[in-house]
Structures are given as C-alpha cells and as structure tokens.
Design a protein around this motif. Sequence first.
Motif, PDB file in Angstrom:
ATOM      1  N   ASP A  61       1.464  11.903   2.518  1.00 54.36           N
ATOM      2  CA  ASP A  61       0.879  12.018   1.179  1.00 54.36           C
ATOM      3  C   ASP A  61       1.229  10.851   0.259  1.00 54.36           C
ATOM      4  OD1 ASP A  61      -0.312  14.440   1.834  1.00 54.36           O
ATOM      5  OD2 ASP A  61       1.446  15.594   1.229  1.00 54.36           O
ATOM      6  N   ALA A  62       1.881   9.837   0.787  1.00 53.27           N
ATOM      7  CA  ALA A  62       2.288   8.704  -0.051  1.00 53.27           C
ATOM      8  C   ALA A  62       1.103   7.790  -0.352  1.00 53.27           C
ATOM      9  CB  ALA A  62       3.386   7.898   0.639  1.00 53.27           C
ATOM     10  N   VAL A  63       1.193   7.143  -1.501  1.00 46.27           N
ATOM     11  CA  VAL A  63       0.231   6.115  -1.885  1.00 46.27           C
ATOM     12  C   VAL A  63       0.806   4.779  -1.416  1.00 46.27           C
ATOM     13  CG1 VAL A  63      -0.816   4.916  -3.853  1.00 46.27           C
ATOM     14  CG2 VAL A  63      -0.572   7.417  -3.889  1.00 46.27           C
ATOM     15  N   PHE A  64      -0.021   3.970  -0.788  1.00 43.79           N
ATOM     16  CA  PHE A  64       0.416   2.664  -0.295  1.00 43.79           C
ATOM     17  C   PHE A  64       0.162   1.619  -1.367  1.00 43.79           C
ATOM     18  CE2 PHE A  64      -0.815  -1.182   2.327  1.00 43.79           C
ATOM     19  CZ  PHE A  64       0.486  -1.548   2.607  1.00 43.79           C
ATOM     20  N   LEU A  65       1.232   0.979  -1.836  1.00 42.86           N
ATOM     21  CA  LEU A  65       1.144  -0.053  -2.868  1.00 42.86           C
ATOM     22  C   LEU A  65       2.251  -1.066  -2.616  1.00 42.86           C
ATOM     23  CD1 LEU A  65      -0.375  -0.864  -5.435  1.00 42.86           C
ATOM     24  CD2 LEU A  65       1.204   0.559  -6.726  1.00 42.86           C
ATOM     25  N   PRO A  66       1.985  -2.070  -1.768  1.00 41.89           N
ATOM     26  CA  PRO A  66       3.029  -3.016  -1.378  1.00 41.89           C
ATOM     27  C   PRO A  66       3.605  -3.787  -2.563  1.00 41.89           C
ATOM     28  CG  PRO A  66       1.002  -3.401  -0.137  1.00 41.89           C
ATOM     29  CD  PRO A  66       0.695  -2.390  -1.182  1.00 41.89           C
ATOM     30  N   LEU A  67       4.890  -4.006  -2.513  1.00 41.13           N
ATOM     31  CA  LEU A  67       5.561  -4.770  -3.562  1.00 41.13           C
ATOM     32  C   LEU A  67       4.930  -6.155  -3.722  1.00 41.13           C
ATOM     33  CD1 LEU A  67       7.782  -5.159  -5.669  1.00 41.13           C
ATOM     34  CD2 LEU A  67       9.304  -5.873  -3.810  1.00 41.13           C
ATOM     35  N   SER A  68       4.520  -6.757  -2.624  1.00 39.63           N
ATOM     36  CA  SER A  68       3.913  -8.104  -2.730  1.00 39.63           C
ATOM     37  C   SER A  68       2.660  -8.072  -3.599  1.00 39.63           C
ATOM     38  CB  SER A  68       3.599  -8.665  -1.337  1.00 39.63           C
ATOM     39  OG  SER A  68       2.709  -7.805  -0.653  1.00 39.63           O
ATOM     40  N   ASP A  69       1.858  -7.018  -3.514  1.00 40.70           N
ATOM     41  CA  ASP A  69       0.676  -6.897  -4.375  1.00 40.70           C
ATOM     42  C   ASP A  69       1.078  -6.727  -5.836  1.00 40.70           C
ATOM     43  OD1 ASP A  69      -0.858  -7.073  -2.102  1.00 40.70           O
ATOM     44  OD2 ASP A  69      -1.567  -4.996  -2.154  1.00 40.70           O
ATOM     45  N   LEU A  70       2.114  -5.944  -6.068  1.00 45.04           N
ATOM     46  CA  LEU A  70       2.595  -5.756  -7.441  1.00 45.04           C
ATOM     47  C   LEU A  70       3.115  -7.069  -8.016  1.00 45.04           C
ATOM     48  CD1 LEU A  70       4.448  -2.354  -7.082  1.00 45.04           C
ATOM     49  CD2 LEU A  70       2.486  -2.815  -8.563  1.00 45.04           C
ATOM     50  N   ASN A  72       2.397 -10.257  -7.130  1.00 48.11           N
ATOM     51  CA  ASN A  72       1.434 -11.346  -7.344  1.00 48.11           C
ATOM     52  C   ASN A  72       0.202 -10.909  -8.125  1.00 48.11           C
ATOM     53  OD1 ASN A  72      -0.302 -10.156  -5.458  1.00 48.11           O
ATOM     54  ND2 ASN A  72       0.432 -11.416  -3.782  1.00 48.11           N
ATOM     55  N   GLY A  73       0.203  -9.682  -8.626  1.00 48.53           N
ATOM     56  CA  GLY A  73      -0.875  -9.223  -9.496  1.00 48.53           C
ATOM     57  C   GLY A  73      -2.175  -8.919  -8.807  1.00 48.53           C
ATOM     58  N   THR A  74      -2.147  -8.637  -7.510  1.00 46.12           N
ATOM     59  CA  THR A  74      -3.384  -8.339  -6.791  1.00 46.12           C
ATOM     60  C   THR A  74      -3.620  -6.837  -6.653  1.00 46.12           C
ATOM     61  OG1 THR A  74      -2.271  -8.525  -4.649  1.00 46.12           O
ATOM     62  CG2 THR A  74      -3.352 -10.513  -5.505  1.00 46.12           C
ATOM     63  N   VAL A  75      -2.943  -6.040  -7.454  1.00 42.78           N
ATOM     64  CA  VAL A  75      -3.162  -4.593  -7.440  1.00 42.78           C
ATOM     65  C   VAL A  75      -4.550  -4.327  -8.016  1.00 42.78           C
ATOM     66  CG1 VAL A  75      -2.364  -2.389  -8.346  1.00 42.78           C
ATOM     67  CG2 VAL A  75      -0.717  -4.137  -7.722  1.00 42.78           C
ATOM     68  N   THR A  76      -5.304  -3.505  -7.320  1.00 38.37           N
ATOM     69  CA  THR A  76      -6.664  -3.209  -7.775  1.00 38.37           C
ATOM     70  C   THR A  76      -6.677  -1.964  -8.660  1.00 38.37           C
ATOM     71  OG1 THR A  76      -7.196  -1.773  -5.908  1.00 38.37           O
ATOM     72  CG2 THR A  76      -7.592  -4.156  -5.610  1.00 38.37           C
ATOM     73  N   GLU A  77      -7.752  -1.821  -9.405  1.00 37.87           N
ATOM     74  CA  GLU A  77      -7.916  -0.626 -10.243  1.00 37.87           C
ATOM     75  C   GLU A  77      -7.980   0.627  -9.368  1.00 37.87           C
ATOM     76  OE1 GLU A  77      -7.652  -0.260 -13.559  1.00 37.87           O
ATOM     77  OE2 GLU A  77      -7.071  -2.363 -13.483  1.00 37.87           O
ATOM     78  N   ASP A  78      -8.585   0.520  -8.172  1.00 39.01           N
ATOM     79  CA  ASP A  78      -8.643   1.664  -7.257  1.00 39.01           C
ATOM     80  C   ASP A  78      -7.243   2.110  -6.845  1.00 39.01           C
ATOM     81  OD1 ASP A  78     -11.391   1.910  -7.325  1.00 39.01           O
ATOM     82  OD2 ASP A  78     -11.709   0.741  -5.497  1.00 39.01           O
ATOM     83  N   GLN A  79      -6.360   1.135  -6.607  1.00 35.14           N
ATOM     84  CA  GLN A  79      -4.982   1.485  -6.263  1.00 35.14           C
ATOM     85  C   GLN A  79      -4.305   2.190  -7.434  1.00 35.14           C
ATOM     86  OE1 GLN A  79      -4.033  -2.599  -5.056  1.00 35.14           O
ATOM     87  NE2 GLN A  79      -3.171  -1.750  -3.159  1.00 35.14           N
ATOM     88  N   LEU A  80      -4.499   1.683  -8.639  1.00 37.16           N
ATOM     89  CA  LEU A  80      -3.852   2.269  -9.805  1.00 37.16           C
ATOM     90  C   LEU A  80      -4.420   3.639 -10.163  1.00 37.16           C
ATOM     91  CD1 LEU A  80      -3.342  -0.854 -12.083  1.00 37.16           C
ATOM     92  CD2 LEU A  80      -1.640   0.356 -10.705  1.00 37.16           C
ATOM     93  N   LYS A  81      -5.669   3.916  -9.793  1.00 34.25           N
ATOM     94  CA  LYS A  81      -6.256   5.233 -10.052  1.00 34.25           C
ATOM     95  C   LYS A  81      -5.515   6.330  -9.289  1.00 34.25           C
ATOM     96  CE  LYS A  81     -10.938   3.778 -11.141  1.00 34.25           C
ATOM     97  NZ  LYS A  81     -12.322   3.693 -10.684  1.00 34.25           N
ATOM     98  N   LYS A  82      -4.855   5.955  -8.211  1.00 32.90           N
ATOM     99  CA  LYS A  82      -4.087   6.927  -7.420  1.00 32.90           C
ATOM    100  C   LYS A  82      -2.752   7.264  -8.070  1.00 32.90           C
ATOM    101  CE  LYS A  82      -6.161   5.326  -3.127  1.00 32.90           C
ATOM    102  NZ  LYS A  82      -5.921   4.688  -1.829  1.00 32.90           N
TER     103      LYS A  82
END
Length: 134
Positions: A61-70, A72-82
């Motif tokens: 049930d975990a949300v995948f959000l790699p530290l590298s994306d956080l 370098n600012g490549t986190v998407t709005e779809d990721q943040l909606k989770k």
Amino acid sequence: MSSRTSLHLFCFAICLSLATANAQEHSNDSLETVKKNVADQKAVLVDVREKAEWDKGHVSDAVFLPLSDLRNGTVTEDQLKKLPKDRIVYTHCAVGKRSLQAAKVLAERGYEVRPLKQGYNNLIEAGFQGSKEK
C-alpha cells in the motif's frame, strides 16, 4: 565582552535555535501506530527508495516517491495527488537516512511528515504486506 561580540553571540544563538527547530527527526510512532493510521486512512506510507530497490519488493500500500525525484524537482502532480495534505505522511527507505531527507523536502511543501527510522525489512517483519508487483 564588547557589545559587538555580544551581538554576534546572540545572532549565532538565534541561528542555532532555528536550525535545531527545523531539523527533522525520526518519528516516535510505533510501527503498530503507523499500521493503524494507514489502515484508518489517517496516514500514507511513502517509500523513498530508488526504483531498483522498489522493484525488488515494497509494501503493497506504499506510495513510490524516490528521494532522487524529490531532490531534483521532478516530482509530478500525479505523484503528489497520492499524498493528501490532510493525512500524515510516513516516509521510509532502507535504514532511515533518506527518510529524513525526503521528510524535509515534503515538510517544506506543507505536509505533516513523520520519517521512520525503521526500514523496508523492518516493516515487512512487523507485518506490513509486501509486494513485488511494479
């Protein structure tokens, strides 16, 4: 002591206290509390490991959000909606270091973050459901 030295010491003390206040620490929540909060939809578990680690196994049930994306600012709005802002965000990685770093970035975005010191293996041992599905 000169007034100039006193002023420098005062400024140093203020800066130190602000840095300490903003320092992220690992959560004191037990894994049972984490499990209950996630089950009750009061919290979201966020895996900040990298994709190769995630692919080897992750909490189902975990949300995948790699530290590298956080970082370098490549986190998407779809990721943040989770990550609803009305829920606690528990970050976890392998051993807790990246969890702290990710927590800092997410806290700066307005999330209530509680980084876990316990890593992926600890979560599985504590009864969190694992998955190898991508």
